[in-house]
Enzyme design. Sequence first.
Site, short mmCIF file in Angstrom:
data_model
loop_
_atom_site.label_atom_id
_atom_site.label_comp_id
_atom_site.label_asym_id
_atom_site.label_seq_id
_atom_site.Cartn_x
_atom_site.Cartn_y
_atom_site.Cartn_z
N HIS A 181 -0.93 38.20 98.38
CA HIS A 181 -0.66 38.60 99.78
C HIS A 181 0.85 38.54 100.09
CE1 HIS A 181 -5.01 37.87 100.49
NE2 HIS A 181 -4.80 36.82 99.70
N SER A 195 27.34 52.19 99.28
CA SER A 195 27.12 52.91 100.52
C SER A 195 28.41 53.62 100.89
CB SER A 195 26.73 51.90 101.61
OG SER A 195 27.14 52.36 102.87
N LYS A 245 27.71 46.93 100.16
CA LYS A 245 26.37 47.25 99.67
C LYS A 245 26.29 47.71 98.24
CE LYS A 245 23.01 48.49 101.98
NZ LYS A 245 22.08 49.40 102.62
N GLU A 256 14.14 53.12 93.87
CA GLU A 256 13.75 53.82 95.10
C GLU A 256 13.37 55.27 94.80
OE1 GLU A 256 16.15 52.06 98.83
OE2 GLU A 256 17.42 52.77 97.23
#
Length: 472
Positions: free
Chosen positions: A160, A281, A287, A294
Amino acid sequence: MEKALSKTWSERFDKGLNPFIEKFNASIEFDICLLEEDLDGSIAHARMLGIQGIITKEEALRLENGLQQIRKEASDGLFQPVISDEDVHFAVEKKLIDLIGPVGKKLHTGRSRNDQVGTDLRLWLRKRIDEIDMDLVRLQKSLFLLAEENLYTLIPGYTHLQRAQPLSLAHHLLAYIEMAQRDRNRLKDVRKRVNISPLGAAALAGTSISISRKITSSELHFQGIYSNSLDAVSDRDFVVEFLGASSLIMAHLSRLSEEVILWASEEFAFIQLTDRCATGSSLMPQKKNPDVPELVRGKSGRVFGHLQAMLTMIKGLPLAYNKDFQEDKEAIFDSVKTVKNSLIAISILFEEGLIFRKERLNQAVSSDFSNATDVADYLVAKDIPFREAYQLVGRIVKTSLEEGILLKDIPLERWKTFHKFFEKDIYEKLLPSSAVSYTHLRAHETGRIAYSRLCFKKKTGGGGGGGGGGGG
Ligand code: ARG
């Protein structure tokens, strides 16, 4: 000058196609990928026509030489079909006639584009299945090498997405090796049904010309021949099966990607992305983004979509061939490209794109209550019934949470107040490494089996099936 359509159509047609419809109808822009297989299939067919005495041996040889010439011109960039060629089959036939003259018109004897396209597609897919098998092995290897290095690195295990029990990192990674192994087995099974020759079914009902389906099938290393000619030209089950197997590969890769994305976040911080596979980024200089996982996660939808499209495409089709089938090409080509690229990208990610942050992992497994089950097991070993031990440990966790301390920081006198059976050795039991000592062994064993499966033999052509693996 020939009429626009008299290229291959019969004298039945007077007018050329509307130019928009001509382009709409054409598949040459994408089915040119099947050129190699179309030539292989045509060479096998030409040889068979010669052997059967349907054309002379000399004519068969001229057809074969012409087809090889097309192969050569294509590799030199000199074979460039145009929209009016319609598809790869017509483009090759037209080029052959240009090259060797009227004898080229004998190639299509006893054959239809319906059995021809089915043959080409199966030959093409058979090769790609073998390549994907190799790509899956590469992924297994990259995971296995990391697992081997991290047998004694612990990572929180989740259910979970809540911390459950600590695990050996190897145990976690090896789970994906098992999934990849099932993916390989599924492809191997699909390959058996891809590897059946439809050639000789002609348009739908076979032919009265005395062709030999056995000869073409064995020339092309197929493992069998379709029994029913209608089925031969209208079966696209193998396309759906392949896309089903591919969808599961993508689903597995997507799950793995999701874990990497979570692990790379500041919140988990279990891994650090190296500069090899991460991007920055355009705005935020701090970043480092996990683009590779992804993209793989995002691309999975393409393959699931193609599977859905193919099921929808075949569900209402009467026997036998329908032009709807032309749609199968782009679905397969795009899926193969997506699966192969995703497998390679994720393999590179595990080979050189990430570093496990052992200090963070160690901190993570030592600062939670994921050893609570081990406390219950400690009492069970002292003959307390499990449900009773479970209730008691629940109470201990609740009090500790209220007091803001971890189980390992509870003094022995306090343990004694919970139950007289608690002794000094409870502290040993609370160590995350003791919680996973048995899983180390399991992970090791699974790894050994997985590793031996990596000893695969490369097979080409029709026989056996790609990969396969030795078994443990
Ligand atoms: N380009 C066609 C396809 O991909 C080839 C078969 C055409 N057959 C036909 N009867 N029109 O399906």
